[in-house]
Design a protein around this motif. Structure first.
Motif, mmCIF file in Angstrom:
data_model
loop_
_atom_site.group_PDB
_atom_site.id
_atom_site.type_symbol
_atom_site.label_atom_id
_atom_site.label_comp_id
_atom_site.label_asym_id
_atom_site.label_seq_id
_atom_site.Cartn_x
_atom_site.Cartn_y
_atom_site.Cartn_z
ATOM 1 N N UNK A 74 3.262 3.801 12.606
ATOM 2 C CA UNK A 74 3.218 3.882 14.066
ATOM 3 C C UNK A 74 1.967 3.190 14.555
ATOM 4 N N UNK A 75 1.942 2.892 15.822
ATOM 5 C CA UNK A 75 0.819 2.183 16.411
ATOM 6 C C UNK A 75 -0.491 2.959 16.233
ATOM 7 N N UNK A 76 -1.512 2.258 15.789
ATOM 8 C CA UNK A 76 -2.835 2.867 15.662
ATOM 9 C C UNK A 76 -3.327 3.365 17.015
ATOM 10 N N UNK A 134 -0.327 4.133 8.875
ATOM 11 C CA UNK A 134 0.691 4.781 8.047
ATOM 12 C C UNK A 134 0.268 6.227 7.835
ATOM 13 N N UNK A 135 1.172 7.148 8.162
ATOM 14 C CA UNK A 135 0.900 8.573 8.046
ATOM 15 C C UNK A 135 1.875 9.204 7.066
ATOM 16 N N UNK A 136 1.350 10.074 6.213
ATOM 17 C CA UNK A 136 2.144 10.746 5.192
ATOM 18 C C UNK A 136 2.165 12.236 5.495
ATOM 19 N N UNK A 137 3.343 12.837 5.424
ATOM 20 C CA UNK A 137 3.471 14.272 5.678
ATOM 21 C C UNK A 137 4.422 14.893 4.672
ATOM 22 N N UNK A 138 4.243 16.183 4.428
ATOM 23 C CA UNK A 138 5.103 16.933 3.520
ATOM 24 C C UNK A 138 5.506 18.235 4.204
ATOM 25 N N UNK A 139 6.616 18.831 3.765
ATOM 26 C CA UNK A 139 6.981 20.141 4.304
ATOM 27 C C UNK A 139 5.893 21.166 4.015
ATOM 28 N N UNK A 144 0.826 -1.207 0.000
ATOM 29 C CA UNK A 144 0.000 0.000 0.000
ATOM 30 C C UNK A 144 0.862 1.260 0.000
ATOM 31 N N UNK A 145 1.892 1.287 0.836
ATOM 32 C CA UNK A 145 2.772 2.454 0.915
ATOM 33 C C UNK A 145 3.436 2.710 -0.431
ATOM 34 N N UNK A 146 4.014 1.669 -1.015
ATOM 35 C CA UNK A 146 4.784 1.877 -2.235
ATOM 36 C C UNK A 146 3.902 2.068 -3.456
ATOM 37 N N UNK A 147 2.700 1.559 -3.424
ATOM 38 C CA UNK A 147 1.763 1.876 -4.505
ATOM 39 C C UNK A 147 1.459 3.367 -4.499
ATOM 40 N N UNK A 201 -5.175 3.401 8.350
ATOM 41 C CA UNK A 201 -5.007 2.388 9.386
ATOM 42 C C UNK A 201 -5.084 0.997 8.781
ATOM 43 N N UNK A 202 -4.166 0.144 9.217
ATOM 44 C CA UNK A 202 -4.138 -1.274 8.837
ATOM 45 C C UNK A 202 -4.064 -2.076 10.136
#
Length: 197
Positions: free
Chosen positions: A150-152, A176-181, A31-34, A170-171
């Protein structure tokens, strides 16, 4: 054992440290790499893998077109496994394994990196993770992306003001959390900031 899912090493197996790490499941990694692939973040990218464990995240990124990866891990047994996996894949100079704690590494590291991947222990103290993320904010490229597993149960991530969460998924026990500057971050096309079940 775990395996690389796709790319030039798709299907190749990786050794996993005997204990003390929590390898990312194939489902979460796919999922992350897709998402990263879809957003165009991997081709030619400089990748930083913090709390690297077996290196599955960094090696997956290299398999899918990243140009180089730095893998940071403090546990000696995990570092031995990382180096063995790099040899088995014949990665060569494209992967650099660093035996060091994450915060000191970030304090002296020469970035920036296009993609920063973090899979810290679930029991990491919140203030320790916050300090790590402060360092990450300085290490990621202005157009880069940060991916945190990180832990849900831990709730929201302690992002610094310089980073903006743009999506979370959430899995089960892992989110999995995504952030940008915040200044000029890319459109990562991963939806809103709320956690998806």
């Amino acid at each position: 054992m775990t395996r690389i899912i796709a790319g030039r090493w798709g299907g190749r197996r990786l050794a996993v440290p005997p204990r003390g790490t929590r390898p990312t499941t194939d489902r979460v990694r796919e999922a992350v790499f897709s998402r990263l692939d879809h957003g165009g973040h991997l081709r030619g990218a400089r990748v930083l893998d913090l709390f690297a464990g077996s290196g599955a995240l960094a090696f997956e990124a290299l398999s899918r077109g990243a140009s180089e990866a730095t893998l940071v891990e403090s546990d000696a047994r995990a570092v031995s496994v990382l180096r063995a996996n790099a040899r088995d894949l014949a990665v060569g100079p494209d992967a650099r394994v660093v035996k060091e704690r994450v915060r000191p590494f970030l304090g002296r590291a020469a970035g920036p990196w296009d993609v920063v991947l973090l899979d810290p222990p679930y029991d990491i103290a919140r203030d320790e993770l916050a300090a790590v993320l402060e360092g990450v904010a300085e290490a990621v490229d202005a157009d880069g992306i940060v991916v945190l597993e990180w832990s849900t149960r831990a709730g929201d991530a302690p992002w610094p003001s310089a980073l903006e969460e743009v999506a979370a998924k959430a899995y089960g026990e892992t989110t999995v959390r995504y952030a940008v500057p915040r200044a000029g971050g890319p459109d990562v096309s991963v939806g809103g900031g709320s956690v998806e079940a």
